[in-house]
Design a protein around this motif. Structure first.
Motif, short mmCIF file in Angstrom:
data_model
loop_
_atom_site.label_atom_id
_atom_site.label_comp_id
_atom_site.label_asym_id
_atom_site.label_seq_id
_atom_site.Cartn_x
_atom_site.Cartn_y
_atom_site.Cartn_z
N ARG A 1 -61.92 -44.01 30.81
CA ARG A 1 -61.63 -43.72 29.40
C ARG A 1 -61.88 -44.89 28.44
N SER B 1 -63.60 -45.13 23.25
CA SER B 1 -63.40 -45.62 21.88
C SER B 1 -64.28 -46.83 21.58
N ARG C 1 -59.94 -37.58 25.55
CA ARG C 1 -60.90 -37.03 26.50
C ARG C 1 -62.34 -37.18 26.00
N LEU D 1 -44.79 -31.14 34.49
CA LEU D 1 -44.89 -30.58 35.84
C LEU D 1 -43.77 -31.14 36.72
N ASP E 1 -50.64 -43.74 34.05
CA ASP E 1 -50.03 -43.61 32.72
C ASP E 1 -48.83 -42.67 32.70
#
Ligand SMILES: Cc1cc2nc3c(=O)[nH]c(=O)nc-3n(C[C@H](O)[C@H](O)[C@H](O)COP(=O)(O)OP(=O)(O)OC[C@H]3O[C@@H](n4cnc5c(N)ncnc54)[C@H](O)[C@@H]3O)c2cc1C
Length: 436
Positions: free
Chosen positions: A53, A57, A144, A262, A292
């Motif tokens: 990820r 950015s 994402r 969950l 995370d």
């Protein structure tokens, strides 16, 4: 530390990993590396093989790297290593009694049984209080690959971008946007950018750098409303100081929310993240959690903390793989992180711990390289290093050994940091040079 009795996985046990991100992918790979031969399944709600990820950015938004460059491992590797990856498959419930995970994927609903379950569900972007604004086609969040693909098409020179949130990710987007010729305003509710993660000196430095690049930074203001036009596109942002900013697009970078529902619904302890111990075990000994999504014991400052960084995800994944293969060791790594904006690389180790002294090495008021050391009771506990990867490597060691050094030499950029490390190592207990 005396290790508790930790059960490891049997040779044919099935490990199911929920989440195909950095931590999930690393966990599967390390299990294989450590010789685990049983079946491994990764359940990934995203349609893409695990990818990294941080470039989202940065280089990916800028167009410097492609989506295939982001793969953590080439997709074929999973098959080679007998790791089943079920893409576009969401885990919707855990039945702890039967040790099964209910999934919803391209072939419908399924129940997948596990002997060991690893939750690596990461987080999702936090939304504006006026969550209706997110329905506009030019209001974006950043988590994402698909988010970036959508916003990148609107990154056209001259477009007016409002970045909401002056944290690392928001500022990285601002930097890329300026490089791409957009007109950028950063709106930050706090009194300074990066207020949650660093000291005013570093915030001031970044405000200066961004202003030098033409970014309009507005602190102490929050968004009251987003005005949406008849065509479903946001046209303006109304701020708490009464100012209305006309915009062409908005990027909301106001943090992350851990995907812990969950675990919560399965009756596991959660507290803004899945609560785990230093071996990444949840309150069910057959369910572990990494990355995370976890709140884990902080070896440096005590208490529980959540860390959003790649090194943390990788290290926790390794801790789980070690435990499952009979090599249990606690997670006691000192967290570290990096951020790239323009030509400035910030590397942080120790993440703002409690401190009673700050030593600045170099000048933050001019130029583009300096470091900040956080000390407590004379020992180095953390460091923020700007544009000096070599010093950062040494700083990591000084922090790890909580070195006590001559602070006037530490503050002097002419004194190589390595010299301080050599002195501190010689002085360290066990090296025979202290107290005779
Ligand atoms: C834009 C951006 C820039 C960043 N830059 C940096 C940086 O410069 N340096 C740094 O150290 N860190 C950076 N980070 C943080 C870093 O990327 C994360 O710390 C890291 O990705 C955490 O890995 P993870 O596996 O825990 O979670 P993630 O990478 O978020 O992966 C979790 C995966 O689980 C999936 N999932 C969730 N719930 C389910 C479910 N029920 N069923 C199936 N799948 C599910 C999610 O869709 C996701 O694919 C950045 C993050 C972002 C978003």
């Amino acid at each position: 530390m005396e290790l508790p009795d930790i059960e490891s996985a049997g040779a044919d046990d099935r490990v199911v990993i929920v989440g195909g991100g950095q931590a999930g992918a690393e966990c599967a790979a390390t299990l294989r590396m450590l010789g685990f031969a049983g079946p491994i399944t990764i359940l990934s709600e995203e349609p893409t093989h695990p990818y990294s990820r941080p470039p989202l950015s940065k280089g990916y938004l800028l167009g410097d790297v492609t989506s295939t460059d982001l793969y953590i491992r080439p997709p074929a590797t999973y098959e080679d290593q007998r790791v089943e990856v079920r893409l576009a498959t969401r885990a919707t419930a855990i039945d702890r009694d039967t040790q099964t995970v209910r999934t919803d994927g391209p072939d419908g609903v399924d129940d997948v049984s596990y002997d060991w379950l690893v939750l690596a569900t990461g987080g999702r972007a936090r939304l504006l209080p006026d969550s209706g604004a997110h329905a506009a086609s030019n209001v974006h969040t950043l988590r994402r690959l698909a988010d970036i693909d959508e916003m990148r098409a609107q990154f056209t020179p001259g477009a007016r971008l409002a970045v909401l949130g002056g944290g690392y990710v928001g500022l990285e987007v601002a930097a890329v946007a300026r490089k791409s010729g957009l007109d950028v305003t950063v709106v930050e509710a706090g009194p300074r950018v990066l207020a949650r993660v660093t000291l005013p000196l570093v915030s001031d430095f970044y405000e200066r750098i961004h202003k030098e690049h033409g970014v309009d930074i507005r602190t102490c203001r929050f968004v009251e409303s987003v005005e949406v036009g008849a065509d479903g596109r946001a046209v303006a942002v109304k701020l708490s100081d009464g100012v209305t900013l006309p915009i062409d697009l908005i990027v909301v970078g106001i943090g992350m929310k851990a995907n812990d529902e969950l675990a919560h619904d399965a009756g596991l302890a959660v507290d803004e993240g899945v609560v785990v111990d230093e071996f990444c075990r949840t309150t069910d000994p057959r369910i572990l959690a990494v990355g995370d999504c976890t709140r884990h014991p902080c070896a440096q400052n005590g208490g529980l903390r959540r860390v959003e960084s790649v090194p943390n995800a990788l290290e926790q994944a390794k801790v789980v793989a070690a435990a499952l293969t009979g090599n249990a060791r606690p997670y006691d790594a000192i967290p570290w992180f990096w951020s790239d904006q323009y030509d400035v690389k910030l590397q942080v180790v120790g993440l703002c711990p409690s401190h009673d002294e700050i030593v600045v090495r170099g000048s933050a008021d001019e130029g583009r390289s300096f470091s900040l050391f956080y000390l407590k009771d004379g020992a180095i506990r953390a460091a923020d290093v700007v544009n000096n990867p070599r010093d950062f490597m040494v700083a990591k060691k000084l922090v790890a050994m909580q070195a006590e050094v001559d602070t006037s030499r530490l503050a002097d950029p002419a004194t190589p940091l390595r010299e301080l490390l050599v002195d501190a190592t010689a002085e360290a207990p066990g090296n025979g040079s202290r107290d005779g």
